[in-house]
Design an enzyme around this catalytic site. Structure first.
Site, PDB file in Angstrom:
ATOM      1  CG  ASP A 107      -2.232   0.796   0.915  1.00 47.17           C
ATOM      2  OD1 ASP A 107      -3.259   0.159   0.632  1.00 47.17           O
ATOM      3  OD2 ASP A 107      -2.196   2.058   0.924  1.00 47.17           O
ATOM      4  CE1 TYR A 155     -12.335   3.169 -10.558  1.00 46.59           C
ATOM      5  CE2 TYR A 155     -14.596   2.758 -11.242  1.00 46.59           C
ATOM      6  CZ  TYR A 155     -13.490   2.412 -10.487  1.00 46.59           C
ATOM      7  OH  TYR A 155     -13.536   1.301  -9.675  1.00 46.59           O
TER       8      TYR A 155
END
Ligand SMILES: NC(=O)c1ccc[n+]([C@@H]2O[C@H](COP(=O)([O-])OP(=O)(O)OC[C@H]3O[C@@H](n4cnc5c(N)ncnc54)[C@H](O)[C@@H]3O)[C@@H](O)[C@H]2O)c1
Length: 258
Positions: free
Chosen positions: A38, A156
């Protein structure tokens, strides 16, 4: 039948929250050693702690997958410890609800830098380790928005359409090396990303009830739902599945409006 991924090494990008965390927990439960990537260190370490809490094996690797230098370092680190990578889950991504005029070129580039170029960078730098594993599996996280979408989410939707297209070509390129490549297209899944959208709605509870009601199964998904599918696709039970794009949306994408 029980999925066994003992002695397998799995990398999940964006595994510090939401779907990525659900996938990391599921792979670890099946016995894999999970490399939890992450960009947010605290979140990555929290996922590792949750895996340790269920007696699993995990290690945090903090890196922004849109930064090629960071991606190179990530794989140098993995290669220094492991001989191969058996499972790669390209999950890190984010969305943007903006009309085309309000979507600035910087917005556009940022969505593509993470959701599409990041996936390309990670896959490219992972290849040597995936090949070394002998029998590897890549799972890319697209979205229902690649097929069916709404207004004001063009960047997106375009990036996720690209993720589906990558899966079709890459499955053909990497099949001869024993690497399977599959895509999954989740619908609504309860994660911090979805929470942010719900929180911005005037009546959160009413919106959630409405969204639940769109689903033949009467509910939105959980990160655990997604983790189960990814674990199956990464396992020997899916050894003849490659190039697929699997919807996981509680039946949402079967519906016509009426
Ligand atoms: N939640 C949904 O309803 C839904 C539906 C379909 C598809 N998806 C897709 O699933 C994936 C995960 O979504 P989520 O809802 O869990 O999101 P989330 O925002 O809840 O979690 C995403 C995680 O990825 C990390 N991340 C973001 N950019 C990164 C980067 N550049 N490098 C490394 N880590 C990064 C974040 O720090 C965060 O921990 C995304 O690709 C998203 O597009 C989500």
């Amino acid at each position: 039948m029980q999925i066994q991924l003992a002695n397998k090494i799995a990398l999940v990008t964006g595994a510090g929250a939401g779907i990525g965390r659900g996938i990391a927990l599921a792979l670890a439960e099946a016995g894999a050693t999970v490399l939890v990537n992450d960009q947010n260190a605290e979140s990555a370490y929290e996922t590792v702690a949750q895996i340790a809490g269920q007696n699993g094996q995990a290690q945090a690797i903090v890196a922004d997958i849109s930064d090629e230098r960071a991606v190179k370092q990530l794989f140098e680190h993995i290669a220094g410890t492991y001989d191969g990578l058996h499972v790669l889950v390209n999950n890190a991504g984010f969305n943007l609800f903006k009309g085309i005029v309000d979507t600035t070129p910087d917005d556009w580039d940022r969505i593509f830098a993470v959701d599409l170029r990041g996936l390309y960078l990670v896959t490219r730098h992972a290849l040597r380790l995936l090949q070394a594993a002998g029998d590897a599996s890549i799972v890319n996280i697209a979205s229902v928005h690649a097929q069916l979408t709404v207004a004001n989410i063009t960047a997106y939707a375009a990036a996720k359409g690209g993720v589906v297209a990558i899966g079709r070509s890459l499955a053909q390129e990497l099949g001869p090396f024993g690497i399977r490549v599959n895509t999954i297209s989740p619908g609504f899944v309860m994660t911090p990303l979805l929470e942010r959208w719900l929180d911005a709605e005037p009546d959160r509870a009413a919106t959630l009830a409405r969204v639940n009601s769109y689903h033949p199964l009467g509910r939105i998904g959980t990160p655990g739902d997604i983790g189960a599918l990814v674990t199956f696709l990464a396992s020997p039970y899916a050894s003849f599945i490659t190039g697929a794009n699997v919807p996981i949306d509680g039946g949402l994408s079967t519906r016509l409006m009426h």
